[in-house]
Design a protein around this motif. Sequence first.
Motif, PDB file in Angstrom:
ATOM      1  N   ILE A   3      17.223  26.782  34.484  1.00 21.12           N
ATOM      2  CA  ILE A   3      16.515  27.362  35.626  1.00 21.12           C
ATOM      3  C   ILE A   3      15.261  26.541  35.859  1.00 21.12           C
ATOM      4  N   GLU A   4      15.058  26.116  37.097  1.00 23.33           N
ATOM      5  CA  GLU A   4      13.844  25.391  37.440  1.00 23.33           C
ATOM      6  C   GLU A   4      12.883  26.362  38.097  1.00 23.33           C
ATOM      7  N   LEU A   5      11.693  26.463  37.515  1.00 22.39           N
ATOM      8  CA  LEU A   5      10.677  27.372  38.039  1.00 22.39           C
ATOM      9  C   LEU A   5       9.708  26.622  38.933  1.00 22.39           C
ATOM     10  N   LYS A   6       9.204  27.328  39.921  1.00 22.99           N
ATOM     11  CA  LYS A   6       8.125  26.781  40.736  1.00 22.99           C
ATOM     12  C   LYS A   6       6.868  26.811  39.874  1.00 22.99           C
ATOM     13  N   PRO A   7       5.915  25.927  40.152  1.00 28.43           N
ATOM     14  CA  PRO A   7       4.689  25.908  39.349  1.00 28.43           C
ATOM     15  C   PRO A   7       3.982  27.272  39.291  1.00 28.43           C
ATOM     16  N   GLU A  27      11.215  37.561  26.643  1.00 30.78           N
ATOM     17  CA  GLU A  27      10.749  38.924  26.900  1.00 30.78           C
ATOM     18  C   GLU A  27      10.349  39.102  28.362  1.00 30.78           C
ATOM     19  N   VAL A  28       9.714  38.089  28.933  1.00 35.83           N
ATOM     20  CA  VAL A  28       9.323  38.160  30.345  1.00 35.83           C
ATOM     21  C   VAL A  28      10.569  38.315  31.213  1.00 35.83           C
ATOM     22  N   LEU A  29      11.575  37.492  30.953  1.00 40.89           N
ATOM     23  CA  LEU A  29      12.808  37.552  31.740  1.00 40.89           C
ATOM     24  C   LEU A  29      13.541  38.879  31.535  1.00 40.89           C
TER      25      LEU A  29
END
Length: 82
Positions: A3-7, A27-29
Amino acid sequence: MTIELKPEQERIIQEEIRSGHFRNIDEVLDHALAALREKSAPLDSGPRKPRKNFAQFLMESPLAGSGLDLERDKDPGRDIEL
C-alpha cells in the motif's frame, strides 16, 4: 499487499504512534478497518437500509399525523430606541 500512502496519511499514522494511541502501524490499520466496518454495518442483522433525509425521518416518526405544530413562531420584531 503493498500500500502506498500519501505523505499526509503517513504523517497522521506516525503522529498516532508517537502519541501512544497505537503501538504500531498494524494497530492503526486494525482500528481504522474496525471503524469502517462499524460505520457501514447495519444496526440489526437484516439488510442495510438506505439513509433517509431529515424530511423522510420526520414524516415516518411516531408523531407524524399527531397534529403537533412544530413550526417556529415568526419573530414579530420589537421597537428599539436609538
